[in-house]
Scaffold this active site. Structure first.
Site, PDB file in Angstrom:
ATOM      1  N   ARG A   1       2.229 -12.262  10.159  1.00  0.00           N
ATOM      2  CA  ARG A   1       3.086 -11.355   9.377  1.00  0.00           C
ATOM      3  C   ARG A   1       4.284 -10.933  10.234  1.00  0.00           C
ATOM      4  NH1 ARG A   1      -0.146 -12.860   7.144  1.00  0.00           N
ATOM      5  NH2 ARG A   1       1.597 -13.967   6.211  1.00  0.00           N
TER       6      ARG A   1
ATOM      7  N   HIS B   1       1.887   2.353   4.264  1.00  0.00           N
ATOM      8  CA  HIS B   1       0.838   1.439   4.762  1.00  0.00           C
ATOM      9  C   HIS B   1       1.104   0.967   6.183  1.00  0.00           C
ATOM     10  CE1 HIS B   1      -0.116   0.523   0.285  1.00  0.00           C
ATOM     11  NE2 HIS B   1      -0.616   1.676   0.691  1.00  0.00           N
TER      12      HIS B   1
ATOM     13  N   THR C   1       6.648  -3.504  -7.067  1.00  0.00           N
ATOM     14  CA  THR C   1       5.249  -3.243  -6.761  1.00  0.00           C
ATOM     15  C   THR C   1       4.418  -3.407  -8.030  1.00  0.00           C
ATOM     16  OG1 THR C   1       3.608  -1.591  -6.042  1.00  0.00           O
ATOM     17  CG2 THR C   1       5.644  -0.717  -6.978  1.00  0.00           C
ATOM     18  N   SER C   2       3.241  -4.030  -7.844  1.00  0.00           N
ATOM     19  CA  SER C   2       2.378  -4.269  -9.020  1.00  0.00           C
ATOM     20  C   SER C   2       1.594  -3.011  -9.381  1.00  0.00           C
ATOM     21  CB  SER C   2       1.390  -5.401  -8.695  1.00  0.00           C
ATOM     22  OG  SER C   2       0.534  -4.984  -7.628  1.00  0.00           O
TER      23      SER C   2
HETATM   24  N1  APR Z   1      11.949  -8.946  -7.265  1.00  0.00           N
HETATM   25  C1  APR Z   1      11.305  -7.825  -7.712  1.00  0.00           C
HETATM   26  N2  APR Z   1       9.963  -7.753  -7.903  1.00  0.00           N
HETATM   27  C2  APR Z   1       9.254  -8.867  -7.630  1.00  0.00           C
HETATM   28  C3  APR Z   1       9.841 -10.070  -7.160  1.00  0.00           C
HETATM   29  C4  APR Z   1      11.243 -10.078  -6.974  1.00  0.00           C
HETATM   30  N3  APR Z   1      11.883 -11.179  -6.545  1.00  0.00           N
HETATM   31  N4  APR Z   1       8.849 -10.992  -6.989  1.00  0.00           N
HETATM   32  C5  APR Z   1       7.688 -10.381  -7.334  1.00  0.00           C
HETATM   33  N5  APR Z   1       7.926  -9.115  -7.734  1.00  0.00           N
HETATM   34  C6  APR Z   1       6.976  -8.097  -8.185  1.00  0.00           C
HETATM   35  C7  APR Z   1       5.728  -8.660  -8.840  1.00  0.00           C
HETATM   36  O1  APR Z   1       5.939  -8.833 -10.225  1.00  0.00           O
HETATM   37  C8  APR Z   1       4.721  -7.537  -8.555  1.00  0.00           C
HETATM   38  O2  APR Z   1       4.775  -6.520  -9.544  1.00  0.00           O
HETATM   39  O3  APR Z   1       6.535  -7.424  -7.029  1.00  0.00           O
HETATM   40  C9  APR Z   1       5.198  -6.952  -7.229  1.00  0.00           C
HETATM   41  C10 APR Z   1       4.365  -7.412  -6.059  1.00  0.00           C
HETATM   42  O4  APR Z   1       3.091  -6.858  -6.203  1.00  0.00           O
HETATM   43  P1  APR Z   1       2.036  -7.029  -5.005  1.00  0.00           P
HETATM   44  O5  APR Z   1       2.083  -8.437  -4.514  1.00  0.00           O
HETATM   45  O6  APR Z   1       0.750  -6.446  -5.496  1.00  0.00           O
HETATM   46  O7  APR Z   1       2.628  -6.122  -3.835  1.00  0.00           O
HETATM   47  P2  APR Z   1       2.500  -4.555  -3.692  1.00  0.00           P
HETATM   48  O8  APR Z   1       2.502  -3.874  -5.022  1.00  0.00           O
HETATM   49  O9  APR Z   1       3.534  -4.125  -2.699  1.00  0.00           O
HETATM   50  O10 APR Z   1       1.040  -4.388  -3.022  1.00  0.00           O
HETATM   51  C11 APR Z   1       0.666  -3.072  -2.666  1.00  0.00           C
HETATM   52  O11 APR Z   1      -1.308  -3.975  -1.626  1.00  0.00           O
HETATM   53  O12 APR Z   1      -2.284  -5.539  -0.287  1.00  0.00           O
HETATM   54  C12 APR Z   1      -1.819  -4.267  -0.322  1.00  0.00           C
HETATM   55  O13 APR Z   1      -1.057  -3.060   1.518  1.00  0.00           O
HETATM   56  C13 APR Z   1      -0.696  -4.075   0.648  1.00  0.00           C
HETATM   57  O14 APR Z   1       1.234  -2.662   0.435  1.00  0.00           O
HETATM   58  C14 APR Z   1       0.479  -3.667  -0.224  1.00  0.00           C
HETATM   59  C15 APR Z   1      -0.199  -3.113  -1.450  1.00  0.00           C
END
Ligand code: APR
Length: 232
Positions: free
Chosen positions: A58, A106, A172-173
């Site tokens: 990472r 985080h 963020t999802s």
């Molecule tokens: N632009 C904007 N959003 C995007 C893009 C993009 N190019 N590509 C993907 N996404 C969106 C996806 O649709 C999704 O909703 O970004 C989000 C990514 O979600 P995750 O992969 O779940 O990431 P995140 O929400 O940051 O995860 C939260 O989970 O694993 C733990 O600690 C880790 O901080 C992380 C936490």
């Protein structure tokens, strides 16, 4: 007139177009690694070397990518609003873009800490090996919150969101609590926006959805917010 308080809750999606994988998209990190083997306190106790190698990877990636147009557009907001960034990301792309008020929920991959003292934190850009010690003589670990660990910055993050005038949720999802709960913590009268290619169903929470990627939609949203600011 005091500046409006604008809070940004960002996740892996804002860094996706810089080249950092998200966690839960098609080719996401958790597709290639089992969370329980690399990102939990039990994994650390069971196989610290595997965990260290996961975060070394990472760290290498973060050191080899650049902030994108979304990170940079957010910096512009600081001229017109009291901006607070609450990020779930462990990268330093908001910092490198020039944002100045960032809370990492985080942790931060370019910092390391004593495995025995979570307050003993040092800047660290190299790999971490077993035997690398913190100043207290204990093993170094990534300064990252693992699943199953508390989120120390959560109290401060809630205070920030509870008093915002505008909330932007970007990339963020909203799968991981307690961070995800922040998007429901803003005052009822706050203006709220979400930038994401996917529909996360926040319309009923009166979020205005800018559907698309961060580099496409964040600059547009920033222009609209600045224009509105100038017209008020
Ligand atoms: N632009 C904007 N959003 C995007 C893009 C993009 N190019 N590509 C993907 N996404 C969106 C996806 O649709 C999704 O909703 O970004 C989000 C990514 O979600 P995750 O992969 O779940 O990431 P995140 O929400 O940051 O995860 C939260 O989970 O694993 C733990 O600690 C880790 O901080 C992380 C936490």
């Amino acid at each position: 007139m005091s500046q409006k308080k604008l809070v940004i809750l960002s996740g892996a999606g804002i860094s996706a177009e810089s080249g950092l994988k998200t966690f839960r998209d098609g080719d996401g990190l958790w597709e290639n690694y089992d969370i329980h083997e690399v990102a939990t306190i039990d994994a650390w106790r069971r196989d610290p070397e595997l965990v260290l190698r996961f975060y070394d990877e990472r760290r290498h990636q973060v050191l080899n990518v650049q902030p994108n147009k979304a990170h940079k557009a957010i910096v512009e907001l600081e001229k017109h609003f009291d901006v607070h960034i609450v990020t779930q990301n462990i990268d330093d792309l908001h910092e490198r873009a020039g944002s100045t008020n960032i809370l990492h929920l985080h942790g931060e991959i370019l910092k390391a800490r004593s495995a025995s003292d979570d307050q003993l934190i040092i800047n660290w850009k190299k790999d971490i090996a077993l035997g690398d010690h913190a100043p207290d003589g204990n093993q170094l670990r990534p300064h990252v919150v693992w699943f199953g660990e508390p989120v120390p910055a959560m109290y401060e993050a809630e205070k920030i969101v509870r008093s915002c005038d505008i909330l932007l949720v970007i990339g963020t999802s909203l799968n991981v609590y307690p961070a995800a709960g922040l998007c429901y913590a803003c005052p009822p009268e706050a203006n709220r926006f979400i930038v994401d290619p996917n529909n996360l169903g926040l319309e009923e929470e009166s979020f205005i959805h800018f559907q698309g990627t961060a580099t496409e939609k964040v600059p547009q949203l920033v222009d609209i917010l600045i224009q509105d600011f100038k017209n008020t």
